[in-house]
Design an enzyme around this catalytic site. Structure first.
Site, PDB file in Angstrom:
ATOM      1  N   GLU A 178       0.798  -1.224   0.000  1.00  0.00           N
ATOM      2  CA  GLU A 178       0.000   0.000   0.000  1.00  0.00           C
ATOM      3  C   GLU A 178       0.835   1.279   0.000  1.00  0.00           C
ATOM      4  O   GLU A 178       0.288   2.373   0.069  1.00  0.00           O
ATOM      5  CB  GLU A 178      -0.946  -0.007   1.224  1.00  0.00           C
ATOM      6  CG  GLU A 178      -1.918  -1.182   1.228  1.00  0.00           C
ATOM      7  CD  GLU A 178      -2.982  -1.120   2.316  1.00  0.00           C
ATOM      8  OE1 GLU A 178      -2.896  -0.260   3.218  1.00  0.00           O
ATOM      9  OE2 GLU A 178      -3.918  -1.950   2.263  1.00  0.00           O
ATOM     10  N   GLY A 225      -6.147  -0.660  15.454  1.00  0.00           N
ATOM     11  CA  GLY A 225      -6.600  -1.656  16.429  1.00  0.00           C
ATOM     12  C   GLY A 225      -7.990  -1.408  16.984  1.00  0.00           C
ATOM     13  O   GLY A 225      -8.422  -2.117  17.894  1.00  0.00           O
ATOM     14  N   ASP A 255     -18.005   2.817  11.902  1.00  0.00           N
ATOM     15  CA  ASP A 255     -16.650   2.617  11.373  1.00  0.00           C
ATOM     16  C   ASP A 255     -16.278   3.745  10.415  1.00  0.00           C
ATOM     17  O   ASP A 255     -15.528   3.545   9.467  1.00  0.00           O
ATOM     18  CB  ASP A 255     -16.538   1.243  10.672  1.00  0.00           C
ATOM     19  CG  ASP A 255     -15.093   0.862  10.357  1.00  0.00           C
ATOM     20  OD1 ASP A 255     -14.180   1.440  10.975  1.00  0.00           O
ATOM     21  OD2 ASP A 255     -14.887  -0.004   9.493  1.00  0.00           O
ATOM     22  N   LYS A 280     -14.402   8.251   5.173  1.00  0.00           N
ATOM     23  CA  LYS A 280     -15.307   7.149   4.865  1.00  0.00           C
ATOM     24  C   LYS A 280     -16.775   7.556   4.840  1.00  0.00           C
ATOM     25  O   LYS A 280     -17.573   6.948   4.136  1.00  0.00           O
ATOM     26  CB  LYS A 280     -15.139   6.049   5.931  1.00  0.00           C
ATOM     27  CG  LYS A 280     -14.042   5.040   5.676  1.00  0.00           C
ATOM     28  CD  LYS A 280     -14.244   3.904   6.681  1.00  0.00           C
ATOM     29  CE  LYS A 280     -13.118   2.926   6.728  1.00  0.00           C
ATOM     30  NZ  LYS A 280     -13.391   1.877   7.748  1.00  0.00           N
ATOM     31  N   ASN A 304     -11.455   5.172   1.005  1.00  0.00           N
ATOM     32  CA  ASN A 304     -10.699   4.574   2.100  1.00  0.00           C
ATOM     33  C   ASN A 304      -9.240   5.024   2.016  1.00  0.00           C
ATOM     34  O   ASN A 304      -8.965   6.157   1.653  1.00  0.00           O
ATOM     35  CB  ASN A 304     -10.893   3.052   2.084  1.00  0.00           C
ATOM     36  CG  ASN A 304     -10.737   2.441   3.462  1.00  0.00           C
ATOM     37  OD1 ASN A 304      -9.782   2.731   4.183  1.00  0.00           O
ATOM     38  ND2 ASN A 304     -11.670   1.599   3.854  1.00  0.00           N
ATOM     39  N   TRP A 305      -8.299   4.170   2.360  1.00  0.00           N
ATOM     40  CA  TRP A 305      -6.896   4.606   2.503  1.00  0.00           C
ATOM     41  C   TRP A 305      -6.227   4.929   1.174  1.00  0.00           C
ATOM     42  O   TRP A 305      -5.184   5.593   1.161  1.00  0.00           O
ATOM     43  CB  TRP A 305      -6.082   3.518   3.212  1.00  0.00           C
ATOM     44  CG  TRP A 305      -5.992   2.263   2.410  1.00  0.00           C
ATOM     45  CD1 TRP A 305      -6.831   1.186   2.489  1.00  0.00           C
ATOM     46  CD2 TRP A 305      -5.073   1.978   1.348  1.00  0.00           C
ATOM     47  NE1 TRP A 305      -6.486   0.252   1.546  1.00  0.00           N
ATOM     48  CE2 TRP A 305      -5.406   0.709   0.838  1.00  0.00           C
ATOM     49  CE3 TRP A 305      -4.003   2.668   0.790  1.00  0.00           C
ATOM     50  CZ2 TRP A 305      -4.720   0.110  -0.215  1.00  0.00           C
ATOM     51  CZ3 TRP A 305      -3.312   2.084  -0.270  1.00  0.00           C
ATOM     52  CH2 TRP A 305      -3.670   0.810  -0.759  1.00  0.00           C
ATOM     53  N   CYS A 345     -11.186 -15.808  13.352  1.00  0.00           N
ATOM     54  CA  CYS A 345     -10.413 -16.423  12.269  1.00  0.00           C
ATOM     55  C   CYS A 345     -10.736 -15.837  10.900  1.00  0.00           C
ATOM     56  O   CYS A 345      -9.864 -15.755  10.031  1.00  0.00           O
ATOM     57  CB  CYS A 345     -10.678 -17.926  12.228  1.00  0.00           C
ATOM     58  SG  CYS A 345     -10.703 -18.706  13.844  1.00  0.00           S
ATOM     59  N   CYS A 369      -8.779 -13.298   8.570  1.00  0.00           N
ATOM     60  CA  CYS A 369      -7.705 -13.748   7.677  1.00  0.00           C
ATOM     61  C   CYS A 369      -8.186 -14.858   6.749  1.00  0.00           C
ATOM     62  O   CYS A 369      -7.983 -14.814   5.552  1.00  0.00           O
ATOM     63  CB  CYS A 369      -6.516 -14.261   8.477  1.00  0.00           C
ATOM     64  SG  CYS A 369      -5.780 -13.033   9.538  1.00  0.00           S
ATOM     65  N   MET A 395       0.671 -17.298  12.099  1.00  0.00           N
ATOM     66  CA  MET A 395      -0.527 -17.905  12.691  1.00  0.00           C
ATOM     67  C   MET A 395      -0.224 -18.193  14.167  1.00  0.00           C
ATOM     68  O   MET A 395       0.535 -19.101  14.490  1.00  0.00           O
ATOM     69  CB  MET A 395      -0.865 -19.208  11.940  1.00  0.00           C
ATOM     70  CG  MET A 395      -1.867 -20.108  12.649  1.00  0.00           C
ATOM     71  SD  MET A 395      -3.543 -19.457  12.671  1.00  0.00           S
ATOM     72  CE  MET A 395      -4.343 -20.613  13.796  1.00  0.00           C
TER      73      MET A 395
HETATM   74 CA    CA Z   1     -12.012   0.580  11.276  1.00  0.00          CA
END
Ligand code: CA
Length: 724
Positions: free
Chosen positions: A95, A208, A332, A359, A419-420, A654, A657, A694
Site C-alpha cells: 500500500e 486496532g 466505522d 469514509k 478509504n486509505w 479467524c 484472515c 498464525m
Molecule cells: Ca475501522
C-alpha cells in the site's frame, strides 16, 4: 519554482517540452549522494523547486499526490512502457507510495520491511527486515500492510507492524534508533501508517479499533529518537487522571460509565499531514471501539475525538483546533483518509484549506488555520445523514443510521465512500481525483442480547455486509437474525447496485466533473491516484495501470502489469528522464480473498515494484496459475448445531484472515492437507505455525471450541468439494 499554477502557463510548458526545452532542466542534474543538499524542512518545503524528487508520501508537505513533471503527458503517454521491476519477496498487500530523493527510491512493504533501490535501474541498495517481537498477522484487522516511510536528514523512518518505530541510516538501512510506540501490549495495537515529519519530531499513530485499542499519536525527536509527547485521541477511564488537558475536555463528551474496557478506538492509523508555515500537524482519527454508541457511551455524547481532524502543534503536542466529521460514530466512519493541503479561492477569497474525503461520504473543505468548515458536500450517495449543517458543522443524521434495535441498509459502509487509497489534487485542473466506492450494505447489531467484550477478539459490536441473497445466507448465522428477515429488510430498502469509480471532483463547487466506472464486479478495484502532466494515473486489481486525461477523463493508455495494484503511483526523474513507479500486490482491508477478476487470482500475488518510462517495453507478466480443484475432506458426523457454533467462533477471530473464498492471502482452510487435518488442534491452540504469522489461540479457545470450528471447516470444505 520552475512550474506555474495556471492552465495557460502549463500548456505553454508542454509546448516547451515538445520543443525539447525542459522547463525544470536545472534540477535534472544526475543525483550524487555526497553532493546532494541536506534533506531538511527548508528543502522539503521547497519541493516544487526540484520536481524530480518525491519527498513525502504525497510528494510535498501538503501531500497533493500531484507532480509538476510533464515529460509524460497526453502527447507522449502512448509510448509509456516498462523500465524495470523489483520483486519484494512478499505475497500480501502493498500500500506504500515510494519516496524518491536524489536518484534513490525508499519504500515499505509487508510487516514494515523497507527497500532502498537505485531509482534508475531498480538495483537493490539495501533491504530492512524489522525485528518483529511476537506480532502475528491475526493481530491486524486489515492485512499486515505498511503505508510508507518518511525521510529526513540521513534517516529513513518506518513503523513496523508491532508498533516499533525504527530510524534507519539512509545509506545502509542499519538501525540508528528504535522506539516502542505501544503503551499497552495487552491490547491489540498495530502500526501500518507512514510516519510523518513535523518540525523537530517524527510522529506515528496506530490501528486496532476493531479489537480494543485506545488511539493516540506519539512524537519523537528526529535525530535522537527521544520521546517528546503523546496525544491520546479518546479518554481513558475517568478513575485515572486525564493524561493531558484535551482529555479532560473530551471526557465531557463521554458517558462516565462508558465501556472504557474496550478502549474507545479513534486510532490514527493512516493520514497525517504537516503545514510548516502554520507549524501544525493534522491528524485524521479513526472509528470507535466498540462501534455502537449505545453500547460504548450509553448516556450519549459526541465522544471526542473519534472520527475527527486534529490540528496539533508539533513542538508542544497541544491541540489548536479540531473538527469532528462523525459525532458519536457508530459506523466505522474513520477520518483517517488522506488529507491534502492547498490554497483554494472560495467566494473571492484565497483560503489555506485542508481537504478530506473520509469514509462517511462527505467531502470536507476546512480552513486549516482556524478549523472553520468551508464546505461539506457528499461525494458518494449517503443515506446515514441528509447533509451537513453549515452553521453547526454537524451531520443531520437519519433513521437509517439507527441500526441498534433494527437492521438497516446503509450507505456508505465500513468500506467507506473513500478509504486509505490516496486521492490526488491537480492544481492545474483544480480537481480532486478520488477512488470511490458506492455501496449500500446491511448494518446489524451483533449482540442485541447484550454486548460482550472478549479480550484478543474482534470487538466491533456490529456487522456490515453486502445485501445479495448468497451473502445474507452466509452471514445470517453470525447475526442474531434469520436470513429471511434480513432479505425482507433489503427488499424494502431496494439498495442501489455496488459501484466502484474514479471520480473527478470540483472541491470549490462540491460537484462531480467527470467519472469513470470500473467495469468489474469487485468493489475494491481501483487503486490510489497520481496526477501529473495533465494526466491521472490509477492501477486496479485486475493488474492494469490506466491513464486518463485530467480534464475530461478520456482513457489514453492501458498497460497490463499482470499484478494487482492498490497503491498509488508516483513519479520522479533521474538524469532528466521521467519515471512512473508503483507497488503492486493485493490485500488490505476487505480484500482477504482474491476476486476472480483480479490478477492475484489468475497470476498469483508475488509483490513487485514496477517502474515505467517513455519508450519502455512490455511489462513482463507472471505466468497464469492453474485452477486447482478442492480436495475431498474427511467424513464427519457433527451436528448442525456444532457446525453453527464453530462458524460463530470462526467469524469472531479467524475469518478476518481465513475468509471462505478461493485464493486467499492466507491458506484457504478448505484446502487443508491430510497432515494439517491431523495437526489442526495443535496448530490452533499451540501455535505450531507461528513463524508463518498464525499464532496459538490457547488463551482464547478451548479444545471444544477448536472441535466446533473444525466441524465448521469440514462442512464448508465438503460444500466446496461438491461444487468442484
Ligand atoms: Ca475501522
Amino acid at each position: 519554482m520552475c512550474f506555474k499554477k495556471t492552465g495557460l502557463l502549463w500548456l505553454f510548458a508542454l509546448g516547451l517540452l515538445t520543443l525539447g526545452i525542459g522547463g525544470c532542466a536545472e534540477t535534472d542534474a544526475p543525483p550524487q549522494e555526497s553532493g546532494a543538499p541536506e534533506l531538511n524542512l527548508a528543502r522539503i518545503s521547497a519541493a516544487d523547486a526540484e520536481p524530480g524528487n518525491w519527498f513525502t508520501t504525497g510528494r510535498t508537505f501538503g501531500e497533493t499526490h500531484y507532480s509538476p513533471l510533464f515529460q509524460i503527458n497526453k502527447d507522449t503517454v502512448s509510448s509509456l512502457g516498462f523500465a524495470w521491476d523489483y520483486a519484494t519477496g512478499t505475497t500480501r498487500g502493498l500500500e506504500s507510495t515510494p519516496i524518491v530523493v536524489d536518484g534513490k527510491m525508499y519504500t515499505s512493504g509487508t510487516w514494515g520491511r523497507v527497500y532502498a533501490l537505485d531509482a534508475k535501474t531498480g538495483e537493490e541498495l539495501w533491504y530492512f527486515e524489522p525485528p518483529l517481537d511476537g506480532q502475528v498477522a491475526g493481530d491486524a484487522c486489515c492485512d499486515i500492510v505498511n503505508r510508507g516511510v518518511a525521510l529526513y536528514g540521513d534517516l529513513v523512518y518506518v513503523a513496523a507492524l508491532d508498533g516499533q518505530l525504527h530510524a534507519l541510516e539512509k545509506a545502509t538501512g542499519k538501525i540508528v534508533w528504535s522506539q516502542d510506540t505501544i503503551v499497552d501490549h495487552e491490547r491489540l495495537y498495530t502500526s501500518t501508517g507512514a510516519p510523518r515529519i513535523a518540525g523537530n519530531v517524527v510522529i506515528i499513530g496506530n490501528g486496532g479499533a476493531e479489537f480494543d485499542a485506545r488511539g493516540y499519536v506519539s512524537a519523537y525527536d528526529l535525530k535522537t529518537g527521544e520521546f517528546k509527547w503523546r496525544f491520546y485521541i479518546v479518554p481513558g477511564d475517568p478513575k485515572n487522571p486525564p493524561e493531558h488537558p484535551e482529555m479532560a475536555e473530551a471526557l465531557k463528551t463521554w458517558d462516565p460509565n462508558s465501556r472504557w474496557d474496550v478502549g474507545g478506538g479513534g486510532t490514527a492509523w493512516d493520514s497525517m499531514v504537516y503545514d510548516p508555515d502554520l507549524n501544525l500537524i493534522y491528524v485524521g482519527t479513526g472509528n470507535a471501539a466498540p462501534y455502537p454508541a449505545e453500547v460504548r457511551s450509553p448516556a450519549g455524547g459526541d465522544n471526542l475525538y473519534l472520527s475527527s481532524i486534529l490540528a496539533i502543534n508539533p513542538d508542544t503536542g497541544r491541540l489548536k483546533w479540531h473538527y469532528q466529521t462523525t459525532p458519536a460514530d457508530s459506523w466505522d466512519f474513520t477520518a483517517t483518509q488522506n488529507m491534502i493541503l492547498n490554497d483554494l479561492e472560495i467566494e473571492g477569497r484565497v483560503r489555506k484549506v485542508l481537504m478530506q474525503a473520509p469514509k462517511n461520504g462527505f467531502f470536507y473543505v476546512i480552513d486549516r488555520e482556524t478549523g472553520e468548515l468551508l464546505s461539506a458536500k457528499n461525494y458518494v450517495p449517503v443515506t446515514w445523514a441528509t447533509h451537513v449543517d453549515m452553521n453547526t458543522g454537524r451531520p443531520a443524521v437519519t433513521q437509517v443510521s439507527k441500526y441498534f434495535s433494527e437492521p438497516k441498509v446503509q450507505a456508505p459502509t465500513d468500506v467507506g465512500g473513500h478509504n486509505w487509497k490516496p486521492m490526488a489534487y491537480n492544481r492545474d485542473t483544480g480537481l480532486v481525483y478520488i477512488p470511490v466506492t458506492e455501496l449500500e450494505w446491511l448494518r446489524v447489531n451483533a449482540y442485541p442480547d447484550g454486548y460482550k467484550y472478549e479480550k484478543g477478539m474482534i470487538n466491533m459490536g456490529s456487522w456490515n455486509f453486502p445485501t445479495d441473497d448468497a451473502t445474507i445466507e452466509a452471514y445470517a448465522s453470525f447475526t442474531p437474525y434469520e436470513a429471511d428477515y434480513l432479505k425482507e429488510i433489503v427488499r424494502k430498502a431496494s439498495p442501489a447496485p455496488d459501484r466502484e469509480l474514479l471520480r473527478a471532483w470540483d472541491p470549490v463547487k462540491g460537484e462531480t466533473v467527470w467519472e469513470v466506472v470500473n467495469d468489474s464486479q469487485n468493489a475494491w478495484d481501483g487503486g490510489g491516484i497520481l496526477t501529473s502532466g495533465g494526466l491521472v494515473f490509477q492501477g486496479n486489481s485486475q493488474g492494469y495501470l490506466r491513464v486518463f486525461e485530467a480534464s475530461t477523463g478520456e482513457l489514453l493508455k492501458t498497460i497490463n502489469v499482470g499484478t494487482s495494484i492498490m497503491a498509488a503511483p508516483m513519479t520522479y526523474t533521474v538524469g532528466g528522464e521521467q519515471y512512473i513507479a508503483l507497488m503492486a500486490g493485493y490485500g488490505g482491508s476487505g480484500a482477504w480473498s482474491f476476486p476472480e477478476s483480479s490478477a492475484a487470482y489468475t497470476r498469483g500475488n508475488d509483490g513487485r515494484i514496477v517502474v515505467f518510462k517513455l519508450g519502455g517495453g512490455e511489462v513482463p507478466l507472471p505466468s497464469l496459475l492453474e485452477i486447482e480443484l478442492f480436495p475431498e475432506p474427511p467424513e464427519q458426523d457433527a451436528s448442525l448445531d456444532q457446525i453453527q457454533r464453530g462458524g460463530l467462533k470462526f467469524a469472531s477471530r479467524c475469518a478476518f484472515c481465513h475468509a471462505n473464498s478461493a485464493r486467499n492471502l492466507v491458506p484457504d482452510l478448505r484446502r487443508l492437507t491430510p497432515e494439517k487435518h491431523e495437526l489442526f488442534e495443535e496448530i490452533v491452540l499451540e501455535g505450531l505455525l507461528k513463524q508463518n504469522g498464525m499464532p496459538g489461540f490457547a488463551e482464547l479457545f478451548s479444545k471444544e471450541d477448536v472441535a466446533d470450528m473444525y466441524a465448521f471447516i469440514i462442512s464448508i470444505s465438503r460444500e466446496a468439494y461438491e461444487a468442484n
